[in-house]
Design a protein around this motif. Sequence first.
Motif, mmCIF file in Angstrom:
data_model
loop_
_atom_site.group_PDB
_atom_site.id
_atom_site.type_symbol
_atom_site.label_atom_id
_atom_site.label_comp_id
_atom_site.label_asym_id
_atom_site.label_seq_id
_atom_site.Cartn_x
_atom_site.Cartn_y
_atom_site.Cartn_z
ATOM 1 N N SER A 18 0.820 -1.203 0.000
ATOM 2 C CA SER A 18 0.000 0.000 0.000
ATOM 3 C C SER A 18 0.848 1.245 0.000
ATOM 4 O O SER A 18 0.347 2.352 -0.121
ATOM 5 N N GLY A 19 2.164 1.085 0.139
ATOM 6 C CA GLY A 19 3.039 2.248 0.156
ATOM 7 C C GLY A 19 3.099 2.908 1.519
ATOM 8 O O GLY A 19 3.603 4.016 1.658
ATOM 9 N N VAL A 248 13.894 -1.158 -6.853
ATOM 10 C CA VAL A 248 13.571 -0.271 -7.965
ATOM 11 C C VAL A 248 12.543 -1.023 -8.815
ATOM 12 O O VAL A 248 12.885 -1.795 -9.707
ATOM 13 N N ASP A 249 11.269 -0.847 -8.479
ATOM 14 C CA ASP A 249 10.198 -1.604 -9.131
ATOM 15 C C ASP A 249 9.533 -0.830 -10.267
ATOM 16 O O ASP A 249 8.591 -1.334 -10.889
ATOM 17 N N THR A 250 9.980 0.379 -10.517
ATOM 18 C CA THR A 250 9.357 1.211 -11.534
ATOM 19 C C THR A 250 10.116 1.111 -12.856
ATOM 20 O O THR A 250 11.283 0.720 -12.892
ATOM 21 N N THR A 251 9.440 1.467 -13.929
ATOM 22 C CA THR A 251 10.071 1.479 -15.243
ATOM 23 C C THR A 251 10.873 2.759 -15.417
ATOM 24 O O THR A 251 10.328 3.853 -15.287
ATOM 25 N N PRO A 252 12.168 2.672 -15.689
ATOM 26 C CA PRO A 252 12.947 3.883 -15.950
ATOM 27 C C PRO A 252 12.386 4.636 -17.163
ATOM 28 O O PRO A 252 11.735 4.051 -18.032
ATOM 29 N N ILE A 262 13.572 5.749 -10.054
ATOM 30 C CA ILE A 262 13.241 6.015 -8.661
ATOM 31 C C ILE A 262 13.148 4.696 -7.902
ATOM 32 O O ILE A 262 12.747 3.665 -8.463
ATOM 33 N N ALA A 263 13.553 4.700 -6.631
ATOM 34 C CA ALA A 263 13.553 3.498 -5.799
ATOM 35 C C ALA A 263 12.666 3.695 -4.579
ATOM 36 O O ALA A 263 12.443 4.816 -4.118
ATOM 37 N N GLY A 285 11.204 8.611 -2.630
ATOM 38 C CA GLY A 285 11.032 7.192 -2.913
ATOM 39 C C GLY A 285 9.646 6.887 -3.430
ATOM 40 O O GLY A 285 8.680 7.585 -3.104
ATOM 41 N N SER A 286 9.531 5.826 -4.228
ATOM 42 C CA SER A 286 8.230 5.460 -4.783
ATOM 43 C C SER A 286 8.275 4.044 -5.340
ATOM 44 O O SER A 286 9.344 3.511 -5.657
ATOM 45 N N VAL A 287 7.088 3.440 -5.496
ATOM 46 C CA VAL A 287 6.946 2.183 -6.230
ATOM 47 C C VAL A 287 6.071 2.390 -7.461
ATOM 48 O O VAL A 287 5.687 1.425 -8.120
ATOM 49 N N SER A 288 5.759 3.651 -7.779
ATOM 50 C CA SER A 288 4.896 3.972 -8.919
ATOM 51 C C SER A 288 5.713 4.565 -10.052
ATOM 52 O O SER A 288 6.650 5.343 -9.812
#
Length: 393
Positions: A18-19, A248-252, A262-263, A285-288
């Motif tokens: 949920s972040g 680092v789950d986001t697309t660069p 972003i990590a 930081g982010s997972v989006s």
Amino acid sequence: MQLRKTLLVGWVSVALLSGCSLFNSEEDVVKMSPLPKVENQFTPTKVWSTSVGDGVGDYYSHLHPAWQDGTIFAADRFGVVKALDASNGKTKWEVNLSTNPGFFSSRISAALSGGIAVSGTHAYIGSEKAIVYALNTEDGKIAWQTNVGGEAISRPVISDGLVLIHTGNGLLQALSETDGSIQWSANLDMPNLSLRGESAPATAFGAAIVGGDNGRVSAVMMKEGQVIWQQRISQPSGATEIDRLSDVDTTPVIVNGVVYAIAYNGNLVAMDLRSGQIMWKRDIGSVSNIIVDADHIYVVDQDDRVIALNTDGGVSLWRQSELLHRNLTAPVLYNGYLVVGDAEGYLHWINTDDGRFVAQQKVDSSGFLSAPVVASDKLVVQAKGGEVYSFTR
């Protein structure tokens, strides 16, 4: 702690996915911000809505539609895949990738995840059962299916005749776009504990740029799967293993020779595409997934602040903090506005100049997990319950 990504369950997965942050006391619960009061400057028009199976339910599956040549492709976790007419939402074809073990047995879920990607005559989707499917865009028939090295929970990426899959156990694999045969595998190091999610790669100049659960961004040559460079953008720190998560789950995003990434618990960074050298970084930081548009960067951070920065040094331009902990989707740009969905099923429309709300609408009580998709002149979004909506402004 030997938890792997596939074993994050219960209170750990709820908090991470949920972040939200974790606290020492069970009574310290991060509360969702109340719905901000917005005086709508306009009312987005719903063009159509249609059901695509049962959605994702309580699973953390980032299924989202894809669009190509007037057709919307959407799926549910169980295995239903539909092609929809983008103008009216009517079904062009429907297939079911779940399996039937026998006449007297119930069908077994295909556990689809990660979203659909469309390129040319094929639509691609992966599953938690480590299978990648290529479907004919004309009729939905399976063109090929391939077993990969781990859960295929990221969106497939098609480039240079390859279908790139980042698996849940840290492999980046390249499949032939023609027949699905595995061309190469690159092993990206995995920590013992990580978030459930994988970075879909970005591609440019024959290289795939992908984030890893080890806090690094890697550049991989697509011809042979050789790693060119790696750059750490998040350094594990903190008193607990949760605090030290650095995925680092986001697309660069690659723009003009610069890689933006972003990590979680880490940094937003700009790196040189050729060398991986960090040009600047900011403590966000982010997972989006982030958006880079002209000289602006738009981020939803891990506490659900919506932030705009400039690309020249990452200077903050504005912050919108009235949606804290509402479990926002990644943002999308549509008709000059920033749009995000939340866990209660609202869409929030934000002015890109100053971060102020310009519209808000309740769409679906099941809530949103995946970002909306721009399909020509329409905004398409899939709710967790499986309903797909199309809007215009």
